[in-house]
Design a protein around this motif. Structure first.
Motif, PDB file in Angstrom:
ATOM      1  N   GLU A  90       0.846  -1.190   0.000  1.00 17.49           N
ATOM      2  CA  GLU A  90       0.000   0.000   0.000  1.00 17.49           C
ATOM      3  C   GLU A  90       0.883   1.242   0.000  1.00 17.49           C
ATOM      4  OE1 GLU A  90      -2.791  -0.028   3.178  1.00 17.49           O
ATOM      5  OE2 GLU A  90      -3.721  -1.921   2.596  1.00 17.49           O
ATOM      6  N   GLY A  91       0.443   2.246  -0.750  1.00 13.15           N
ATOM      7  CA  GLY A  91       1.216   3.474  -0.844  1.00 13.15           C
ATOM      8  C   GLY A  91       2.266   3.460  -1.933  1.00 13.15           C
ATOM      9  N   THR A  92       2.366   2.345  -2.688  1.00 14.79           N
ATOM     10  CA  THR A  92       3.342   2.242  -3.772  1.00 14.79           C
ATOM     11  C   THR A  92       2.624   1.915  -5.072  1.00 14.79           C
ATOM     12  OG1 THR A  92       3.770  -0.142  -3.510  1.00 14.79           O
ATOM     13  CG2 THR A  92       5.041   1.371  -2.122  1.00 14.79           C
ATOM     14  N   TRP A  93       3.362   2.007  -6.157  1.00 14.00           N
ATOM     15  CA  TRP A  93       2.782   1.658  -7.443  1.00 14.00           C
ATOM     16  C   TRP A  93       3.231   0.273  -7.872  1.00 14.00           C
ATOM     17  CZ3 TRP A  93       5.554   6.506  -7.373  1.00 14.00           C
ATOM     18  CH2 TRP A  93       6.897   6.415  -7.718  1.00 14.00           C
ATOM     19  N   GLY A  94       2.417  -0.342  -8.703  1.00 16.56           N
ATOM     20  CA  GLY A  94       2.715  -1.696  -9.165  1.00 16.56           C
ATOM     21  C   GLY A  94       1.466  -2.374  -9.692  1.00 16.56           C
ATOM     22  N   HIS A  95       1.201  -3.590  -9.218  1.00 15.15           N
ATOM     23  CA  HIS A  95       0.057  -4.368  -9.689  1.00 15.15           C
ATOM     24  C   HIS A  95      -0.520  -5.179  -8.540  1.00 15.15           C
ATOM     25  CE1 HIS A  95       2.770  -3.874 -13.200  1.00 15.15           C
ATOM     26  NE2 HIS A  95       1.639  -3.636 -13.841  1.00 15.15           N
ATOM     27  N   THR A  96      -1.782  -5.552  -8.696  1.00 14.27           N
ATOM     28  CA  THR A  96      -2.427  -6.516  -7.810  1.00 14.27           C
ATOM     29  C   THR A  96      -2.914  -7.677  -8.670  1.00 14.27           C
ATOM     30  OG1 THR A  96      -3.107  -4.891  -6.154  1.00 14.27           O
ATOM     31  CG2 THR A  96      -4.374  -6.933  -6.267  1.00 14.27           C
ATOM     32  N   PHE A 137      -4.841  -6.032 -11.805  1.00 17.40           N
ATOM     33  CA  PHE A 137      -5.217  -4.633 -11.600  1.00 17.40           C
ATOM     34  C   PHE A 137      -3.939  -3.806 -11.732  1.00 17.40           C
ATOM     35  CE2 PHE A 137      -7.317  -1.587  -8.261  1.00 17.40           C
ATOM     36  CZ  PHE A 137      -7.514  -0.646  -9.265  1.00 17.40           C
ATOM     37  N   LYS A 138      -3.947  -2.888 -12.685  1.00 16.80           N
ATOM     38  CA  LYS A 138      -2.740  -2.145 -13.030  1.00 16.80           C
ATOM     39  C   LYS A 138      -2.753  -0.766 -12.376  1.00 16.80           C
ATOM     40  CE  LYS A 138      -0.023  -0.633 -17.018  1.00 16.80           C
ATOM     41  NZ  LYS A 138      -0.038  -0.280 -18.436  1.00 16.80           N
ATOM     42  N   HIS A 139      -1.998  -0.618 -11.304  1.00 17.39           N
ATOM     43  CA  HIS A 139      -1.855   0.672 -10.624  1.00 17.39           C
ATOM     44  C   HIS A 139      -0.365   1.010 -10.557  1.00 17.39           C
ATOM     45  CE1 HIS A 139      -1.041  -2.010  -7.199  1.00 17.39           C
ATOM     46  NE2 HIS A 139      -2.226  -2.570  -7.442  1.00 17.39           N
ATOM     47  N   ASP A 140       0.276   0.977 -11.726  1.00 17.83           N
ATOM     48  CA  ASP A 140       1.724   1.085 -11.778  1.00 17.83           C
ATOM     49  C   ASP A 140       2.173   2.489 -12.178  1.00 17.83           C
ATOM     50  OD1 ASP A 140       0.855   0.992 -14.395  1.00 17.83           O
ATOM     51  OD2 ASP A 140       2.396  -0.394 -15.082  1.00 17.83           O
ATOM     52  N   SER A 141       3.480   2.635 -12.378  1.00 13.64           N
ATOM     53  CA  SER A 141       4.071   3.917 -12.739  1.00 13.64           C
ATOM     54  C   SER A 141       4.188   4.040 -14.251  1.00 13.64           C
ATOM     55  CB  SER A 141       5.454   4.051 -12.093  1.00 13.64           C
ATOM     56  OG  SER A 141       6.284   2.955 -12.461  1.00 13.64           O
ATOM     57  N   TYR A 142       4.220   5.262 -14.722  1.00 11.36           N
ATOM     58  CA  TYR A 142       4.394   5.496 -16.150  1.00 11.36           C
ATOM     59  C   TYR A 142       5.755   4.960 -16.586  1.00 11.36           C
ATOM     60  CZ  TYR A 142       5.258   7.905 -20.529  1.00 11.36           C
ATOM     61  OH  TYR A 142       5.576   8.184 -21.835  1.00 11.36           O
ATOM     62  N   GLY A 143       5.784   4.207 -17.700  1.00  6.55           N
ATOM     63  CA  GLY A 143       6.986   3.476 -18.090  1.00  6.55           C
ATOM     64  C   GLY A 143       7.716   4.000 -19.308  1.00  6.55           C
ATOM     65  N   GLY A 144       7.379   5.205 -19.788  1.00  2.01           N
ATOM     66  CA  GLY A 144       8.124   5.747 -20.908  1.00  2.01           C
ATOM     67  C   GLY A 144       7.624   5.249 -22.254  1.00  2.01           C
ATOM     68  N   GLU A 145       8.553   5.073 -23.184  1.00  2.00           N
ATOM     69  CA  GLU A 145       8.228   4.786 -24.584  1.00  2.00           C
ATOM     70  C   GLU A 145       7.240   3.653 -24.762  1.00  2.00           C
ATOM     71  OE1 GLU A 145      10.386   2.752 -28.476  1.00  2.00           O
ATOM     72  OE2 GLU A 145      11.617   3.435 -26.805  1.00  2.00           O
ATOM     73  N   HIS A 146       7.365   2.591 -23.975  1.00  2.00           N
ATOM     74  CA  HIS A 146       6.557   1.388 -24.209  1.00  2.00           C
ATOM     75  C   HIS A 146       5.306   1.321 -23.344  1.00  2.00           C
ATOM     76  CE1 HIS A 146       9.282  -0.273 -27.089  1.00  2.00           C
ATOM     77  NE2 HIS A 146      10.302  -0.093 -26.282  1.00  2.00           N
ATOM     78  N   ASN A 150       1.686   8.367 -12.021  1.00  2.00           N
ATOM     79  CA  ASN A 150       1.969   7.160 -11.243  1.00  2.00           C
ATOM     80  C   ASN A 150       0.757   6.853 -10.377  1.00  2.00           C
ATOM     81  OD1 ASN A 150       4.532   7.053 -12.325  1.00  2.00           O
ATOM     82  ND2 ASN A 150       5.493   8.112 -10.607  1.00  2.00           N
ATOM     83  N   ALA A 151       0.119   5.728 -10.650  1.00  2.00           N
ATOM     84  CA  ALA A 151      -1.001   5.303  -9.810  1.00  2.00           C
ATOM     85  C   ALA A 151      -0.461   4.688  -8.520  1.00  2.00           C
ATOM     86  CB  ALA A 151      -1.871   4.304 -10.558  1.00  2.00           C
ATOM     87  N   VAL A 152      -1.311   4.631  -7.506  1.00  2.25           N
ATOM     88  CA  VAL A 152      -0.890   4.141  -6.188  1.00  2.25           C
ATOM     89  C   VAL A 152      -1.946   3.197  -5.636  1.00  2.25           C
ATOM     90  CG1 VAL A 152      -0.334   4.797  -3.802  1.00  2.25           C
ATOM     91  CG2 VAL A 152       0.427   6.241  -5.695  1.00  2.25           C
ATOM     92  N   LEU A 153      -1.496   2.085  -5.064  1.00  2.00           N
ATOM     93  CA  LEU A 153      -2.400   1.204  -4.329  1.00  2.00           C
ATOM     94  C   LEU A 153      -2.684   1.844  -2.978  1.00  2.00           C
ATOM     95  CD1 LEU A 153      -3.835  -1.586  -4.165  1.00  2.00           C
ATOM     96  CD2 LEU A 153      -1.782  -2.428  -3.006  1.00  2.00           C
ATOM     97  N   THR A 154      -3.939   2.153  -2.713  1.00  2.00           N
ATOM     98  CA  THR A 154      -4.290   2.841  -1.469  1.00  2.00           C
ATOM     99  C   THR A 154      -4.853   1.903  -0.407  1.00  2.00           C
ATOM    100  OG1 THR A 154      -6.457   3.408  -2.415  1.00  2.00           O
ATOM    101  CG2 THR A 154      -4.678   5.032  -2.630  1.00  2.00           C
ATOM    102  N   ARG A 155      -5.320   0.701  -0.826  1.00  2.92           N
ATOM    103  CA  ARG A 155      -5.893  -0.212   0.176  1.00  2.92           C
ATOM    104  C   ARG A 155      -5.892  -1.631  -0.355  1.00  2.92           C
ATOM    105  NH1 ARG A 155     -12.043   0.381   2.654  1.00  2.92           N
ATOM    106  NH2 ARG A 155     -11.890  -1.198   4.313  1.00  2.92           N
ATOM    107  N   TYR A 156      -5.505  -2.568   0.472  1.00  3.17           N
ATOM    108  CA  TYR A 156      -5.630  -3.993   0.182  1.00  3.17           C
ATOM    109  C   TYR A 156      -6.038  -4.654   1.494  1.00  3.17           C
ATOM    110  CZ  TYR A 156      -4.631  -8.740  -1.418  1.00  3.17           C
ATOM    111  OH  TYR A 156      -4.740 -10.065  -1.766  1.00  3.17           O
ATOM    112  N   GLU A 157      -7.263  -5.197   1.524  1.00  2.00           N
ATOM    113  CA  GLU A 157      -7.792  -5.743   2.782  1.00  2.00           C
ATOM    114  C   GLU A 157      -8.588  -7.010   2.507  1.00  2.00           C
ATOM    115  OE1 GLU A 157     -10.829  -4.452   6.427  1.00  2.00           O
ATOM    116  OE2 GLU A 157     -10.299  -3.009   4.865  1.00  2.00           O
ATOM    117  N   GLU A 158      -8.312  -8.041   3.251  1.00  2.00           N
ATOM    118  CA  GLU A 158      -9.080  -9.279   3.162  1.00  2.00           C
ATOM    119  C   GLU A 158     -10.235  -9.195   4.152  1.00  2.00           C
ATOM    120  OE1 GLU A 158      -6.640 -12.723   3.482  1.00  2.00           O
ATOM    121  OE2 GLU A 158      -5.264 -12.093   1.878  1.00  2.00           O
ATOM    122  N   THR A 159     -11.461  -9.243   3.632  1.00  2.00           N
ATOM    123  CA  THR A 159     -12.660  -9.114   4.449  1.00  2.00           C
ATOM    124  C   THR A 159     -13.452 -10.418   4.377  1.00  2.00           C
ATOM    125  OG1 THR A 159     -14.165  -8.344   2.724  1.00  2.00           O
ATOM    126  CG2 THR A 159     -12.686  -6.703   3.693  1.00  2.00           C
TER     127      THR A 159
END
Length: 664
Positions: free
Chosen positions: A371-377, A389-398, A453-462
Motif C-alpha cells: 500500500e502506498g506504492t505503485w505496481g500491480h495486484t 489490476f494495473k496501478h503502476d508507474s508510467y513506463g516511458g516509450e513502451h 503514477n497510480a498508487v495502491l491505497t488499500r488492500y484488505e481481506e474481508t
C-alpha cells in the motif's frame, strides 16, 4: 574461446550425442541459410523489420528468403510490394544471417562438422567486406540510426550475435580472415555504437552496451568494456536503476522486462569466466523471480503495455542460464511450467542448461505491491478466475497510458484481457492498441491519459472478499522517468483529474466502482471494457449511432455501435465465448451506455466493446461481473448511490442477499 571453457565445450559435445533431436532441430533451423545461396546486402539497404506487417490484419507477413519483392499476408492473402516491405525483408535477411551464423558455429563446436564452420565464416567475412559501404540511415521513432539496419538497436543485435559467433569460429579462421572481420566489422561497429548511445534508462541501452562490452572483451579493448559496463547508463547502471522497487523493469511490459534480461544475460554468458561478470548481482534474481507472482492460471505470461504474443513465445527458456548459475526453486518452477507444454530441446538448454531441473511446483497465490506504492495486484479464484489490476508507474516509450486498467480471465477464457500490441511498424500500433481507449479503464475526451503514477491505497481481506483500492491523481507531483519519450497524450484533459477504482473480489464474482472528477468542461469521460465472444443478451432497446459518433482514434475503429434507449435502473449484458458466459450488471447513472464491435488482436478478429459515456465534471460507474459455464449464481443486482457512498446489493439464485458498500 572466451564464452565457453574446456569443460563446457566437452559438455556441449557430449550433449550433441545424448540429445540428437536437439541437434537436428538446430540444423533444421539453419538449413535454409546453410544450404541456400549466400544473401548479403552490398549497401545499407535494410529497413526496420517491424514494417513487415499487413496494414489491414496487423499480423506479420510471410517471410520467404527467395522472394525479396513480393510479400504475402497469411490472413487476407494480399501481396505487398515496394517499400517499406522490401527494406524490411533485407532486415529480416540480416537477422536470419546472424542468428544462423551463430547456430552454425554452435553446430561446428558440438560436432566438428567443418562445412558448417566454412559456411558461417563465408557469410561473416562477406559482411566484413560489405560493412564499410553501409551508410548510416534510419528514422525509426525512439531510435538512433544504424548501418546494417535502420536503428541502433538492430546494429547492436547484429554486432553482438556475430561477435559471439566469431568467438567460436576464430579457431577455424585464417589470420587474414580474423583481421578482416576485426578491422572492417567489429571495431568500426563498436565505434558506431559508442557514438550513438543515449543517456537514458532503456532496454536499447542495455542491448547497445552489451554489444560494445562483448566486442571489448573479445579484442582486449579495456576502453570499450569500461565505457559499456561501468559508465553512467552502462550495463551496471541500467541493472541498478532500471529495476523498480517492485522488481519490474521500469518500462512496465513483460516483453521488455525479458528483452532487457536477454541482453543482460547475453553479456553475462560471454563474460562469465572473466573478471567482468556480475551474474550474482541480486537484481537478476529479483527480476527473474517476479514472474512467479504474475503467471496466469495456465502459466502464461500476462500482456502489459508494449508486449505482443511474439515477445512471450519463448521467454521462459531464458531461465536456463540463470538457473544453472544462481539456482533457486522459483527459477526451477518457471522452467517446469514451460516444459509442461514444451520439450527441453531449445538452444538455451543445450548450451547453458543444468543437468537436472529440480522438480518443484509452487502454488499460484494472490499478489500485490505494498500500500502506498505503485505496481500491480493479482487476484485469483476458483475456475481459473484471475484479475490483474494495473496501478503502476508510467513506463516511458513502451507505456500504454492505461492506469487503473484491469485484465480478467475465467474458466479457461481470456474474457477481457490486455490486448498488448502488434508490430510497431503496423498502422494499428499507434492508431489503436497503444491507446487508453483500448484498455479496461477510463478515458477523457477520447484522448490518452497523460503520464501519472497510480498508487495502491488499500488492500484488505474481508469476510466478503478481498477489497482493493487504487488511485491515479494527475494533480499530484510527478517526475518523468529518466528515459526519452514522445508526447502522445493530452495534458489538458487530465491535469485536474483524479481517478479511483475500488474492487471487491468475491468467491464467484467481483464488484467494482470507478470514480473520476476534474473532467474539463465539455469533455466526455468514457468507462471502457471489452469482452471476447458474442453479445447474446442485453436489456433495453437499441438506438443505432452514426458512423462518425466517435471522433478520435482508437474509437473511430469501432463499428455497429448503438446506445441503450432506456437509461434508468440497471442494465445487463451477457457475453459468450465458447462454453464460457460472462454477465455484467451496470448502474445507469445518467451516462450513455454504448455497445460496439471493434478489433481484437490480431485485428482480423473482433471484440465486443462496452462503454459508459458522460459529459460532466465527474463520473461514477459501478458494476458486478460474473463468469460461469453451467449456471450463474447471481439472479439480479441493485445499486444505491447516496452522498459519498454507493451500496451494491446482490441477490443470488439461492435467495441469499449480499451487500457491498463502497466509500468514494
Amino acid at each position: 574461446m572466451i564464452q565457453f571453457n574446456e569443460e563446457e565445450c566437452r559438455r556441449i559435445r557430449q550433449r550433441s550425442r545424448q540429445y540428437p533431436e536437439t541437434l537436428k532441430k538446430l540444423k533444421d533451423s539453419v538449413a535454409q541459410t546453410f544450404q541456400g545461396n549466400m544473401i548479403v546486402p552490398k549497401t545499407g539497404i535494410a529497413n526496420w523489420t517491424l514494417y513487415y506487417y499487413c496494414p489491414d490484419c496487423s499480423v506479420s507477413l510471410v517471410f520467404d528468403r527467395n522472394s525479396p519483392d513480393k510479400h504475402i499476408c497469411p490472413c487476407c492473402r494480399k501481396t505487398f510490394q515496394g517499400e517499406p516491405y522490401n527494406g524490411a525483408w533485407w532486415g529480416l535477411i540480416n537477422a536470419a544471417n546472424y542468428h544462423d551464423v551463430y547456430g552454425m558455429a554452435v553446430i561446428w563446436l558440438a560436432t566438428g562438422e567443418q562445412a558448417y564452420a566454412q559456411k558461417a565464416i563465408q557469410i561473416l567475412t562477406e559482411y566484413a567486406r560489405c560493412y564499410p559501404h553501409y551508410q548510416v540511415h534510419g528514422d525509426i521513432p525512439y531510435n538512433g540510426p544504424g548501418r546494417s539496419g535502420a536503428q541502433t538497436l538492430d546494429e547492436a543485435n547484429f554486432q553482438r550475435t556475430f561477435a559471439m559467433a566469431y568467438d567460436i569460429l576464430s579457431e577455424a579462421m585464417t589470420e587474414e580472415e580474423q583481421c578482416l572481420v576485426r578491422d572492417n566489422l567489429f571495431l568500426p561497429g563498436a565505434e558506431f555504437l559508442l557514438a550513438h548511445r543515449h543517456r537514458q534508462l532503456h532496454n536499447h541501452e542495455v542491448i547497445i552496451n552489451s554489444a560494445i562490452a562483448v566486442i571489448g572483451i573479445l579484442f582486449n579493448r579495456e576502453d570499450y568494456v569500461r565505457a559499456a559496463l561501468y559508465e553512467d547508463y552502462g550495463i551496471l547502471y541500467q541493472l541498478e536503476h532500471g529495476m523498480l522497487d517492485n522488481r519490474m523493469w521500469f518500462e512496465g511490459a513483460f516483453g521488455y522486462h525479458f528483452y532487457a534480461l536477454t541482453s543482460f544475460f547475453a553479456f553475462e554468458k560471454f563474460a562469465l569466466h572473466t573478471k567482468y561478470s556480475n551474474i550474482h548481482h541480486p537484481n537478476y534474481r529479483k527480476m527473474m523471480e517476479l514472474l512467479c507472482d504474475y503467471l496466469e492460471p495456465d502459466y502464461s505470461i500476462p500482456m502489459l503495455n508494449d508486449t505482443n504474443y511474439g515477445h512471450l513465445s519463448s521467454m521462459k527458456s531464458l531461465y536456463e542460464f540463470p538457473y544453472r548459475e544462481i539456482g533457486g526453486e522459483k527459477l526451477a518452477f518457471i522452467l517446469n511450467t514451460y516444459y509442461q507444454k514444451e520439450s527441453r530441446d531449445n538452444l538455451e538448454a543445450f548450451l547453458y542448461g543444468a543437468e537436472k531441473i529440480e522438480p518443484v511446483m509452487l502454488p499460484l497465490n494472490n499478489y500485490h505491491t505494498p500500500e502506498g506504492t505503485w505496481g500491480h495486484t493479482i487476484l485469483r479464484g476458483r475456475d481459473g478466475r484471475y484479475l490483474l489490476f494495473k496501478h503502476d508507474s508510467y513506463g516511458g516509450e513502451h507505456d500504454h497510458y492505461d492506469r487503473l486498467s484491469i485484465s480478467y480471465l475465467a474458466c479457461g477464457s481470456a474474457v477481457s484481457p490486455d490486448l498488448g500490441t502488434t508490430g510497431y511498424g503496423a498502422k494499428m500500433h499507434y492508431d489503436y492498441y497503444k491507446n487508453t481507449g483500448t484498455h479496461n479503464t477510463l478515458v477523457i475526451g477520447e484522448e490518452n491519459q497523460a503520464p501519472v503514477n497510480a498508487v495502491l491505497t488499500r488492500y484488505e481481506e474481508t469476510p466478503q472478499g478481498i477489497l482493493v483500492e487504487a488511485q491515479a491523481d494527475w494533480t499530484a507531483p510527478f517526475q518523468m522517468p529518466d528515459s526519452f519519450t514522445i508526447v502522445q497524450w493530452s495534458e489538458e484533459n487530465y491535469r485536474r483529474a483524479v481517478m479511483k477504482r475500488k474492487i471487491l473480489w468475491a468467491e464467484d464474482y467481483f464488484a467494482e466502482v470507478f470514480f473520476a472528477e476534474g473532467i474539463p468542461e465539455g469533455k466526455t469521460a468514457d468507462w471502457v471494457m471489452h469482452f471476447k465472444g458474442n453479445l447474446i443478451h442485453h436489456t433495453g432497446s437499441e438506438q443505432p449511432l452514426k458512423p462518425d459518433y466517435f471522433s478520435q482514434k482508437p474509437f473511430s475503429y469501432f463499428h455497429d455501435a448503438w446506445k441503450e434507449r432506456d437509461s434508468s435502473g440497471v442494465y445487463q449484458r451477457i457475453y459468450q465465448d465458447g462454453n464460457v458466459f460472462t454477465s455484467i450488471y451496470g448502474m445507469n447513472n445518467g451516462q450513455e451506455t454504448i455497445c460496439a464491435l471493434g478489433p481484437d488482436n490480431p485485428s482480423n478478429n473482433e471484440l465486443c466493446w462496452l462503454m459508459e459515456r458522460r459529459t460532466a465534471p465527474s463520473i461514477l460507474c459501478a458494476h458486478v461481473i460474473e463468469s460461469w459455464t453451467e449456471q450463474p449464481i447471481i439472479q439480479n443486482v441493485s445499486f444505491f448511490p447516496k452522498d459519498n457512498q454507493i451500496k451494491i446489493q446482490i441477490t443470488r439464485r439461492d435467495g441469499q442477499i449480499i451487500s457491498h458498500t463502497f466509500i468514494r
